[in-house]
Motif scaffolding. Structure first.
Motif, short mmCIF file in Angstrom:
data_model
loop_
_atom_site.label_atom_id
_atom_site.label_comp_id
_atom_site.label_asym_id
_atom_site.label_seq_id
_atom_site.Cartn_x
_atom_site.Cartn_y
_atom_site.Cartn_z
N GLY A 1 0.82 -1.20 0.00
CA GLY A 1 0.00 0.00 0.00
C GLY A 1 0.86 1.25 0.00
O GLY A 1 0.88 2.01 -0.97
N PHE A 2 1.58 1.49 1.09
CA PHE A 2 2.54 2.58 1.18
C PHE A 2 3.58 2.17 2.21
O PHE A 2 3.26 1.99 3.39
CB PHE A 2 1.88 3.89 1.59
CG PHE A 2 2.83 5.07 1.58
CD1 PHE A 2 3.04 5.78 0.42
CD2 PHE A 2 3.51 5.43 2.72
CE1 PHE A 2 3.92 6.85 0.39
CE2 PHE A 2 4.40 6.50 2.71
CZ PHE A 2 4.60 7.22 1.54
N VAL A 3 4.83 2.00 1.76
CA VAL A 3 5.85 1.42 2.64
C VAL A 3 6.75 2.51 3.23
O VAL A 3 7.03 3.53 2.60
CB VAL A 3 6.69 0.36 1.90
CG1 VAL A 3 5.87 -0.91 1.70
CG2 VAL A 3 7.20 0.87 0.56
N GLU A 4 7.20 2.24 4.44
CA GLU A 4 7.98 3.19 5.24
C GLU A 4 8.86 2.43 6.23
O GLU A 4 8.84 1.19 6.29
CB GLU A 4 7.03 4.12 6.01
CG GLU A 4 6.95 5.53 5.48
CD GLU A 4 8.10 6.41 5.97
OE1 GLU A 4 9.07 5.85 6.52
OE2 GLU A 4 8.03 7.63 5.80
N GLY A 5 9.63 3.18 6.99
CA GLY A 5 10.30 2.71 8.18
C GLY A 5 11.17 1.48 8.09
O GLY A 5 11.05 0.58 8.92
N PRO A 6 12.14 1.39 7.15
CA PRO A 6 12.98 0.18 7.08
C PRO A 6 14.01 0.16 8.21
O PRO A 6 14.60 1.18 8.57
CB PRO A 6 13.65 0.30 5.72
CG PRO A 6 13.75 1.78 5.49
CD PRO A 6 12.52 2.37 6.11
#
Length: 634
Positions: A160-165
């Motif tokens: 959906g919307f990826v973040e925070g690796p």
């Protein structure tokens, strides 16, 4: 059938008929490559030796403003021609001719532009068929992060919307990253790809690790900063300030003294605080220790320290679209805030610094890299707008970028895929021998190991490992492609075509010789429909439709075309005569051996006006053998 030079020093009409060099014999020897009809075939020396076979193992490797092309040496070739153009075959023109080496580097290319190449071999007898066409896209290196020619890998997509690796080193090492819109935490592991790490993540955004290696998460929906314990329990570390719930904790950094620093814009469920602040707190104390270190941001977002922790970088993804840097004082307060860099295109989001102090900031075009003085050093381009970035891997040598629906990375590992399957002949008939080739691309950011062969195995229907290619052991650089032709199999290097529909699947590195960034994308399939053999009413080895083209009687086995004479002329030329059908058209073609699939034209179209026709070649020398046939043209 091969006839040596000695037997061909005089006209051999009787010899040819006695040896049975007719359509029927040649069909049995060569198979349905003669489906359109021919008179005969045999070996003969010609000027320059046999026309060479098409070059194999074509390899194209992109670099910075250049593309290297190499190929396997062809027996009997005097020189090579590199052609450039594409993607349509008709658009190719000669780029370099008369090459005696088996490599060429094209320096007249533009970074970012796709260019196609083919190679042909030649000798005095003529030019071979060309190799399959391959393309490459040159690109410049990005500092010491991405080699020239390499492209950022798309490691997983469909989110959906990826973040925070964040990289977690336990259990062999894996990456955790957020999918905000799908309310999940995902994980990615080298070789295995992406999977769900945690469902119902409270719309987790930024992630990091504390000094004990525990996962620290900023949650939009939870309006909190949480910690995941070793047993999987999730506890709240901070969720309130000044009697109010937090807005939507976004990104977080951990200082070596154990303090946590996070941003709290109003993305998510909306604003509850009086402002959009940057906080510091002691996780052992929690809410009571929350302290605002910066209050004058529009939308504070990404946050990270310099390697020596004397600087703190904070992104403002609101109106300013810039990154500010602060001096960190001994009492953990901030001073001397100033604009470090303005991000364009897009806005800054997640950020990280590397061991050299360079700042890697997300941007509209990927990740922008800045020196410690704020000067833009380079860009790591991605197909989607980047949201965050982190380093990881066993030696911290990898980089991961979250960008909208996809996870991108620079793993410094190879990733082999099959991009195309080809076959010769292209449209085989039942009973015909088929040789398969596969185009293999390394879409990773590291080369394959030199000296270790890249194997491609073919499955046809439910039968595995029917044929395979195993022997190309040159290192395959990032973003390079090579065409590999099958050279072995259960019953030889070719597959005898069976009538019906088949699924042909090529699998590269099926024996797992290489450690790849992704091991689940190594196969490529395409359908193959083989028509049933046409009727052969008279049993002469040529089907009825082909006899109709040839003009012979499909009900009479004696009605065949044959070569009636072949001889050397006084000037050492080759003269052929064959029976014909008036009104039909013929062409003399040749190839170097029975194992070659492509026939090369030697003559122009010859129209028959009676029951026979002839053709004479120019002067020739005492050179190697050649297989001829006289083909009936439709």
């Amino acid at each position: 059938m091969i006839i040596n030079r000695a037997t061909l020093r005089q006209p051999r009409a009787t010899q040819l008929n006695q040896n049975g060099i007719t359509m029927r014999t040649l069909l049995r020897s060569i198979g349905k490559s003669l489906a359109l009809g021919c008179c005969a075939g045999y070996a003969w020396p010609i000027a320059g030796g046999p026309i060479p076979a098409a070059p194999k193992e074509l390899l194209v490797s992109p670099g910075d403003k250049q593309i290297a092309v190499s190929w396997q040496a062809v027996p009997g070739a005097r020189s090579y021609i590199v052609k450039r153009g594409g993607p349509a075959t008709a658009s190719f023109t000669n780029l370099a001719a008369g090459l005696t080496q088996t490599s060429f580097t094209d320096t007249n290319v533009i970074n970012g532009r796709t260019t196609f190449y083919m190679v042909a071999a030649e000798n005095a007898a003529g030019e071979s068929a060309t190799s399959p066409a391959l393309s490459a896209v040159p690109s410049a290196a990005v500092l010491d992060v991405l080699p020239a020619g390499a492209k950022v890998e798309r490691l997983a997509t469909g989110f959906g919307f990826v973040e925070g690796p964040v990289w977690i080193s336990r259990d062999g090492g894996f990456l955790v990253f957020s999918d905000i819109n799908n309310n999940r935490l995902n994980q990615w592991k080298p070789g295995f790809g992406a999977s769900i790490f945690r469902q119902r993540s409270n719309q987790a955004n930024g992630n990091t690790l504390d000094q004990q290696g525990r996962l620290i998460t900023c949650e939009h929906a939870g309006r909190r900063v949480s910690r995941t314990e070793a047993d999987g329990t999730i506890i709240t570390l901070a969720d309130r300030y000044d009697g109010r719930t937090l807005n939507a904790p976004n990104d977080i950094a951990v200082k070596s003294d154990g303090t946590f620093w996070f941003t709290d814009p109003n993305y998510g469920l909306g604003q509850t605080q009086r402002g959009r602040y940057v906080f510091r707190f002691d996780p052992a104390v929690g809410n009571a220790s929350l302290f605002t270190v910066a209050t004058n941001f529009d939308q504070p977002n990404g946050i990270c320290f310099s390697p020596d922790e004397k600087r703190l970088y904070i992104a403002d993804s609101g109106g300013p679209h810039h990154v500010r840097v602060f001096d960190v004082l001994p009492n953990n307060t901030l001073a001397n805030g100033r604009v470090f860099a303005v991000i364009n295109p897009g806005a800054p989001d997640g950020m990280r610094t590397d061991s050299q102090g360079r700042l890697f900031s997300s941007a509209g075009d990927g990740v922008q890299v800045f020196g410690t003085n704020g000067v833009l050093l380079g860009k790591i381009l991605t197909r989607e707008t980047a949201a965050n970035v982190c380093f990881g891997g066993p030696k911290n040598e990898m980089m991961f970028i979250t960008a909208q629906t996809s996870l991108y990375g620079i793993t410094r590992m190879p990733d082999l895929i099959v991009t195309a399957i080809s076959r010769a002949p292209a449209n085989p008939a039942a009973g015909q021998a088929v040789r398969f080739s596969a185009t293999v691309k390394n879409q990773g950011t590291g080369p394959t190991l030199a000296g270790t062969p890249i194997r491609v195995a073919f499955t046809i229907g439910s039968t595995t490992n029917v044929v395979w290619s195993d022997g190309f052991d040159t290192a395959l650089p990032p973003d390079a492609s090579v065409v590999l032709t099958c050279n072995a199999g259960v019953a030889g290097a070719t597959w005898v075509a069976l009538a019906g529909g088949h699924a042909v699947r090529a699998v590269v590195d099926d024996l797992d010789r290489f450690a790849e960034s992704l091991e689940t994308n190594n196969s490529f399939s395409r359908p193959l429909d083989v028509p049933a053999a046409a009727a052969d009413s008279d049993g002469d080895g040529l089907d009825d439709p082909s006899e109709a083209i040839a003009g012979t009687d499909p009900q009479d086995a004696a009605s065949v075309l044959r070569i009636v004479s072949s001889r050397l002329t006084p000037l050492r030329g080759l003269a052929l005569s064959w029976t014909t059908v008036a009104g039909r058209k013929y062409r003399v073609v040749c190839k170097g051996s029975l194992t070659d699939f492509e026939w090369l034209d030697l003559s122009e179209v010859i129209s028959a006006t009676g029951s026979s026709a002839s053709w004479t070649n120019g002067p020739i020398g005492d050179l190697g053998p050649m297989l001829y046939r006289v083909r009936v043209e439709p």
